[in-house]
Design an enzyme around this catalytic site. Structure first.
Site, mmCIF file in Angstrom:
data_model
loop_
_atom_site.group_PDB
_atom_site.id
_atom_site.type_symbol
_atom_site.label_atom_id
_atom_site.label_comp_id
_atom_site.label_asym_id
_atom_site.label_seq_id
_atom_site.Cartn_x
_atom_site.Cartn_y
_atom_site.Cartn_z
ATOM 1 N N CYS A 302 3.936 8.370 5.034
ATOM 2 C CA CYS A 302 3.427 9.181 5.960
ATOM 3 C C CYS A 302 4.920 10.260 6.105
ATOM 4 O O CYS A 302 4.805 11.345 6.243
ATOM 5 C CB CYS A 302 3.256 8.761 7.272
ATOM 6 N N GLU A 403 -1.189 17.883 2.625
ATOM 7 C CA GLU A 403 -0.438 16.383 2.278
ATOM 8 C C GLU A 403 -0.996 15.891 1.021
ATOM 9 O O GLU A 403 -2.221 15.574 0.924
ATOM 10 C CB GLU A 403 -0.873 15.582 3.523
HETATM 11 P P1 NAD Z 1 -7.809 7.484 6.804
HETATM 12 O O1 NAD Z 1 -7.613 8.297 8.208
HETATM 13 O O2 NAD Z 1 -8.495 7.730 5.711
HETATM 14 O O3 NAD Z 1 -8.174 5.977 7.352
HETATM 15 C C1 NAD Z 1 -7.197 5.258 8.280
HETATM 16 C C2 NAD Z 1 -8.120 4.083 9.056
HETATM 17 O O4 NAD Z 1 -9.051 4.826 9.608
HETATM 18 C C3 NAD Z 1 -8.783 3.233 8.018
HETATM 19 O O5 NAD Z 1 -8.761 1.862 8.800
HETATM 20 C C4 NAD Z 1 -10.188 3.839 8.140
HETATM 21 O O6 NAD Z 1 -11.327 2.753 7.777
HETATM 22 C C5 NAD Z 1 -10.345 4.422 9.474
HETATM 23 N N1 NAD Z 1 -11.285 5.314 9.889
HETATM 24 C C6 NAD Z 1 -11.792 6.390 8.904
HETATM 25 N N2 NAD Z 1 -12.769 7.015 9.612
HETATM 26 C C7 NAD Z 1 -12.872 6.637 10.758
HETATM 27 C C8 NAD Z 1 -13.729 6.927 11.970
HETATM 28 N N3 NAD Z 1 -14.603 8.058 11.737
HETATM 29 N N4 NAD Z 1 -13.483 6.236 13.060
HETATM 30 C C9 NAD Z 1 -12.829 5.117 13.054
HETATM 31 N N5 NAD Z 1 -11.901 4.816 12.072
HETATM 32 C C10 NAD Z 1 -11.872 5.342 10.951
HETATM 33 O O7 NAD Z 1 -6.310 7.242 6.239
HETATM 34 P P2 NAD Z 1 -5.541 6.742 4.859
HETATM 35 O O8 NAD Z 1 -6.246 7.424 3.772
HETATM 36 O O9 NAD Z 1 -6.138 5.200 4.915
HETATM 37 O O10 NAD Z 1 -4.151 6.605 5.098
HETATM 38 C C11 NAD Z 1 -3.277 7.617 4.657
HETATM 39 C C12 NAD Z 1 -2.692 8.650 6.044
HETATM 40 O O11 NAD Z 1 -2.195 8.007 7.027
HETATM 41 C C13 NAD Z 1 -2.094 9.797 5.507
HETATM 42 O O12 NAD Z 1 -2.523 11.080 5.991
HETATM 43 C C14 NAD Z 1 -0.747 9.410 5.981
HETATM 44 O O13 NAD Z 1 0.272 10.465 6.502
HETATM 45 C C15 NAD Z 1 -1.128 8.765 7.319
HETATM 46 N N6 NAD Z 1 -0.071 7.854 7.825
HETATM 47 C C16 NAD Z 1 0.575 8.136 8.953
HETATM 48 C C17 NAD Z 1 1.696 7.509 9.288
HETATM 49 C C18 NAD Z 1 2.372 7.915 10.878
HETATM 50 O O14 NAD Z 1 3.085 6.970 11.187
HETATM 51 N N7 NAD Z 1 2.309 9.115 11.028
HETATM 52 C C19 NAD Z 1 1.763 6.362 8.910
HETATM 53 C C20 NAD Z 1 1.199 5.828 7.664
HETATM 54 C C21 NAD Z 1 0.272 6.720 7.178
#
Ligand code: NAD
Length: 512
Positions: A302, A403
């Site tokens: 991230c 991103e």
């Molecule tokens: P994602 O948003 O696709 O999924 C994250 C989580 O949310 C998963 O567990 C997923 O199953 C769940 N999810 C998906 N849709 C949902 C809904 N409608 N309701 C509830 N939960 C739901 O993210 P990803 O692809 O797994 O991770 C990558 C992203 O995470 C990147 O954008 C990255 O920048 C971000 N990230 C941010 C940080 C930070 O600290 N700011 C840290 C790590 C990753």
């Protein structure tokens, strides 16, 4: 500590061979899904299934919320003195360290992150999270507000209730513990919902928490689709707070799910963080950090420094050195301790990243290095991409604004401080920034002006657990870390005590 590729590969094969279909952990019990449905975890190296996981639905999600609620209301964990809770958390840290090889290998098998980056950093940091918050909770104090001789007011922190912790697939174990540790240390009951692309290390975490002996329901683990179980738990009136890490678009959807029941949110979202290098910087160190900051963890990070802003006077030379170094980065099997960049988590994600390379080309950017899949036939089945640098990029291009979340860096030149700041801030995200200059006055002047939650000055991304972590703009809401975690994971209550007979206006008396 295991150290060769053969050792790690053998351990991986052994662990995966013995792994049963992975169950959720709800109310202290290991639970299959209500209808027996499973999903596969897929190897990023072979694109073959490596594990089966029971997939919960709304019924399983409700069960987890009820278990967490009952545990919280029962008080065994929520009313336990913080020092005692701390002993459980320290035990968890100890068990993580004891199983560090196993956790690292499973996480690397699941995600494709190079083993040395997990074993050498991520897993130990996860253990530190538990030790740190075990200690922090015992320092949680309130404030007193004496008001002359009439009142004595004070504040206390209490756990909030049932916390839903939703985590992404990048560096899952570290991010899960970063939420679970402060959440539990404050006395809440936790429900962890990990990402379906990286389910395995959370399974070990649940085993460890079970072994540490926490009361049933204090920690629950639920596997299933975000849109299904994640969204239904987010809407559940018995869930009080949601800590989410993931994509900005998912965060926005999640806020809708919890809106009717007015959830408390902590949102750690996406980023497009600038690395700003001035001509007066220590350019060798800036180069090392600019490379490590975006190509470690396969670029699925991230806080990745994915936009490299170079002062025009050093731009050509710096790019020359950058390209030479990036071409030498070792792409390979993540179980090989000499690998720097492994395969991306999923073939769909690889397609997304490759799509951005096409977008960049169409927008007029040049791929200065990388941009292709490795030639090595041994890597043909995996989601590998050679580390890529795009030059000739303008900040209004999609590759500079969106991103990409892979091993891709875009380079943008700037003339002077004013232009550097304008470019750095001209993006919808605001998570991290990295500033390289030897001019102390400039650094002090510039750093606070960058629109990001965190700025590293002449430093790579090294974080002390006491510091607040979080993003501005579309990178998030709120801060976690140190005492800031407790602003989220506890309720602050103010108690007003009258010390004597202060005047109380009288209403409803008979008219005089
Ligand atoms: P994602 O948003 O696709 O999924 C994250 C989580 O949310 C998963 O567990 C997923 O199953 C769940 N999810 C998906 N849709 C949902 C809904 N409608 N309701 C509830 N939960 C739901 O993210 P990803 O692809 O797994 O991770 C990558 C992203 O995470 C990147 O954008 C990255 O920048 C971000 N990230 C941010 C940080 C930070 O600290 N700011 C840290 C790590 C990753």
């Amino acid at each position: 500590m295991t150290s060769t590729m053969t050792d790690y590969t053998r351990l991986r094969d052994d662990l995966l061979a013995k792994l049963p279909a992975v169950k959720s952990f709800i109310g202290g019990e290991w639970i299959e899904s209500p209808n027996g449905e499973t999903f596969d975890s897929i190897s990023p190296v072979t694109n073959q299934p490596i594990a089966k996981v029971y997939k919960q639905n709304a019924e399983g999600a409700r069960k987890a919320v009820q278990a967490a609620r009952a545990s919280f209301d029962g008080g065994k964990w929520s009313r336990m003195p913080a020092q005692e809770r701390g002993r459980y958390l320290r035990k968890i840290a100890e068990l993580i360290r004891a199983r560090a090889d196993e956790i690292s290998v499973l996480e690397s098998a699941d995600t494709g992150i190079p083993i040395h980056q997990i074993r050498g950093g991520q897993v130990l940091r996860a253990a530190d999270n538990f030790d740190f918050f075990a200690e922090m909770a015992t320092h949680l104090t309130g404030e007193t507000y004496p008001v002359g001789e009439t009142f004595f007011n004070y504040s206390v922190h209490r756990p909030v209730g049932v916390a839903l912790l939703i985590t992404p697939w990048n560096t899952p174990f570290m991010l899960e513990t970063w939420k679970v540790a402060p959440c539990l240390s404050a006395g809440n009951s936790a429900i962890l919902k990990p990402a379906s692309w990286s389910p395995l290390s959370a399974y070990v975490l649940a085993q460890i928490i079970e072994e540490a002996g926490l009361p049933p329901g204090a920690f629950n683990l639920v596997y299933g689709p975000g849109e299904g179980v994640g969204a239904s738990m987010a809407a559940d009136p018995d869930v009080n707070l949601i800590s989410f890490t993931g994509e900005t678009t998912t965060g926005k959807r999640l806020m809708h799910s919890g809106a009717d029941t007015l959830k408390r949110y902590s949102m750690e979202l996406g980023g497009k963080s600038p690395v700003i290098v001035f001509e007066d910087a220590d350019l060798d160190r800036a180069l090392d950090a600019a490379i490590f900051g975006v190509f470690s963890l396969n670029g699925e990070r991230c806080t990745a420094g994915s936009r490299l802003l170079l002062q025009r006077s050093i731009h050509v030379d710096f790019i020359g050195k950058l390209v030479e170094r990036v071409a030498n980065i070792r792409v390979g099997d993540p179980m090989d301790p000499s690998t720097d960049v492994g395969p991306l988590i999923h073939h769909q994600h690889l397609d997304k990243v490759l799509g951005y390379l096409d977008v960049g080309r169409q927008e007029g950017a040049t791929i200065a290095v990388g941009g292709t899949r490795p030639d090595d036939p041994a890597l043909a089945r995996g989601n590998y991409l050679n580390p890529t640098v795009m030059t000739g990029v303008r900040n209004d291009m999609r590759v500079a604004q969106e991103e990409i979340f892979g091993p891709v860096q875009v380079v943008i030149p700037f003339e002077d401080e004013a232009e550097a700041l304008r470019i750095a801030n001209d993006v919808r995200y605001g998570l991290a920034a990295y500033l390289w200059t030897s001019d102390g006055q400039r650094a002090t002047r510039f750093a606070p002006e960058i629109e990001s939650g965190m700025v590293w000055v002449n430093s790579q991304n090294v974080r002390d657990l006491r510091t607040p972590f979080g993003g501005m703009k579309e990178s998030g809401i709120g801060r976690e870390g140190g005492t800031h975690s407790y602003e989220f994971y506890t309720e602050t209550k103010t108690i007003h005590v009258a010390l004597g007979s202060h005047p109380i206006p009288k209403m409803g008396l008979p008219a005089k």
